[in-house]
Design a protein around this motif. Sequence first.
Motif, mmCIF file in Angstrom:
data_model
loop_
_atom_site.group_PDB
_atom_site.id
_atom_site.type_symbol
_atom_site.label_atom_id
_atom_site.label_comp_id
_atom_site.label_asym_id
_atom_site.label_seq_id
_atom_site.Cartn_x
_atom_site.Cartn_y
_atom_site.Cartn_z
ATOM 1 N N GLN A 18 0.876 -1.189 -0.078
ATOM 2 C CA GLN A 18 -0.072 0.129 -0.068
ATOM 3 C C GLN A 18 0.932 1.242 -0.042
ATOM 4 O OE1 GLN A 18 -3.267 -0.827 -0.528
ATOM 5 N NE2 GLN A 18 -2.207 -2.902 -0.422
ATOM 6 N N ARG A 90 6.182 -1.149 13.604
ATOM 7 C CA ARG A 90 5.692 -1.370 12.471
ATOM 8 C C ARG A 90 4.124 -0.622 12.345
ATOM 9 N NH1 ARG A 90 3.233 -6.209 9.926
ATOM 10 N NH2 ARG A 90 3.066 -5.784 7.836
ATOM 11 N N ALA A 98 -0.407 6.464 7.078
ATOM 12 C CA ALA A 98 -1.977 6.698 6.820
ATOM 13 C C ALA A 98 -2.175 8.218 7.298
ATOM 14 C CB ALA A 98 -2.796 5.709 7.759
HETATM 15 C C1 LIG Z 1 -10.231 -3.462 3.494
HETATM 16 C C2 LIG Z 1 -8.619 -2.660 3.773
HETATM 17 C C3 LIG Z 1 -9.148 -1.213 4.266
HETATM 18 C C4 LIG Z 1 -8.002 -0.373 4.512
HETATM 19 N N1 LIG Z 1 -8.358 0.823 4.697
HETATM 20 C C5 LIG Z 1 -7.369 1.925 4.817
HETATM 21 C C6 LIG Z 1 -7.397 3.282 4.941
HETATM 22 O O1 LIG Z 1 -8.736 3.437 4.859
HETATM 23 N N2 LIG Z 1 -6.426 4.244 4.896
HETATM 24 C C7 LIG Z 1 -5.110 3.526 4.727
HETATM 25 O O2 LIG Z 1 -4.198 4.305 4.733
HETATM 26 N N3 LIG Z 1 -4.909 2.349 4.590
HETATM 27 C C8 LIG Z 1 -6.002 1.459 4.422
HETATM 28 N N4 LIG Z 1 -5.655 0.147 4.289
HETATM 29 C C9 LIG Z 1 -4.368 -0.380 4.088
HETATM 30 C C10 LIG Z 1 -3.794 -1.188 5.322
HETATM 31 O O3 LIG Z 1 -3.458 -0.219 6.452
HETATM 32 C C11 LIG Z 1 -2.608 -1.915 4.957
HETATM 33 O O4 LIG Z 1 -2.927 -2.985 4.075
HETATM 34 C C12 LIG Z 1 -1.585 -2.027 5.885
HETATM 35 O O5 LIG Z 1 -0.878 -1.081 6.342
HETATM 36 C C13 LIG Z 1 -0.397 -3.179 5.404
HETATM 37 O O6 LIG Z 1 0.265 -2.588 4.315
HETATM 38 P P1 LIG Z 1 0.992 -3.413 3.236
HETATM 39 O O7 LIG Z 1 0.027 -4.271 2.535
HETATM 40 O O8 LIG Z 1 1.670 -2.426 2.493
HETATM 41 O O9 LIG Z 1 2.081 -4.161 4.087
HETATM 42 C C14 LIG Z 1 -6.743 -0.676 4.237
HETATM 43 C C15 LIG Z 1 -6.335 -2.099 3.742
HETATM 44 C C16 LIG Z 1 -7.546 -3.014 3.519
HETATM 45 C C17 LIG Z 1 -7.164 -4.333 3.064
#
Ligand SMILES: Cc1cc2nc3c(=O)[nH]c(=O)nc-3n(C[C@H](O)[C@H](O)[C@H](O)COP(=O)(O)O)c2cc1C
Length: 216
Positions: A18, A90, A98
Amino acid sequence: MSDFDLEQTDRLLQTTKQVRKRLDFDRSVPREVLLECIDVASRAPMGSNVERNKWLIVEDRDTIAAIGGYYLENARPYLNQSDAFRDDDRQSRVVDSAMYLAERMHEVPAMVIPMRYDRVEDAGVEHQAGWYGSVLPGVWSFQLALRSRGIGSCWTTLHLGFEAEVGALLGIPDSVTQVCLLPVGYYTGEGFFVTPRRPAAEITFVDRWGATAADL
Ligand SMILES: Cc1cc2nc3c(=O)[nH]c(=O)nc-3n(C[C@H](O)[C@H](O)[C@H](O)COP(=O)(O)O)c2cc1C
């Protein structure tokens, strides 16, 4: 026998992150490239193979700014009370990242909102599983297709505190559900590390709930 390059495909699957701090806010993403990625993503599975998904690309600067405002308004209190999530470094980094995105959401090059017909908040678990299972796989495919073209994105849901307001801004009918919102932008810097996760054997039971593959 598969003809895929496993090293490449596993790297794509394991390093698609992300992206928030490494989005290039100054470089626009061509609509054709987004459409190409939506085309790829539309091949994801759907229950009964019924195509009831829609995508919306937001490019208009004023609209992005307005949605960014709603996003920040909902995200700020949520992330500020998220000391509970800061159990380790982490998690702390995720909350910081975020917040960074929330504060710059109004500046992202483009937003993509995947949607599906119908509302399912009052439906039973079977219907909800089929419904969300018919739209969310495509979102991940979209992120993978973007990543392999050098474009980062972040799966977000925090604008949904203002789903009705954002829907009105975009003319989305009340009968349609927005499932998430992805800011997109070319990513800056080098590649990405493999996402750390618990090993498969520790999170996988065999034959029945309780004994993991690691216990056997
Ligand atoms: C269903 C879902 C909702 C999420 N909502 C947000 C969000 O509103 N804002 C945000 O910054 N990240 C959001 N995320 C990202 C997660 O925080 C992210 O997957 C997590 O930080 C792990 O990051 P990585 O997959 O890059 O390791 C969301 C992820 C998912 C799967």
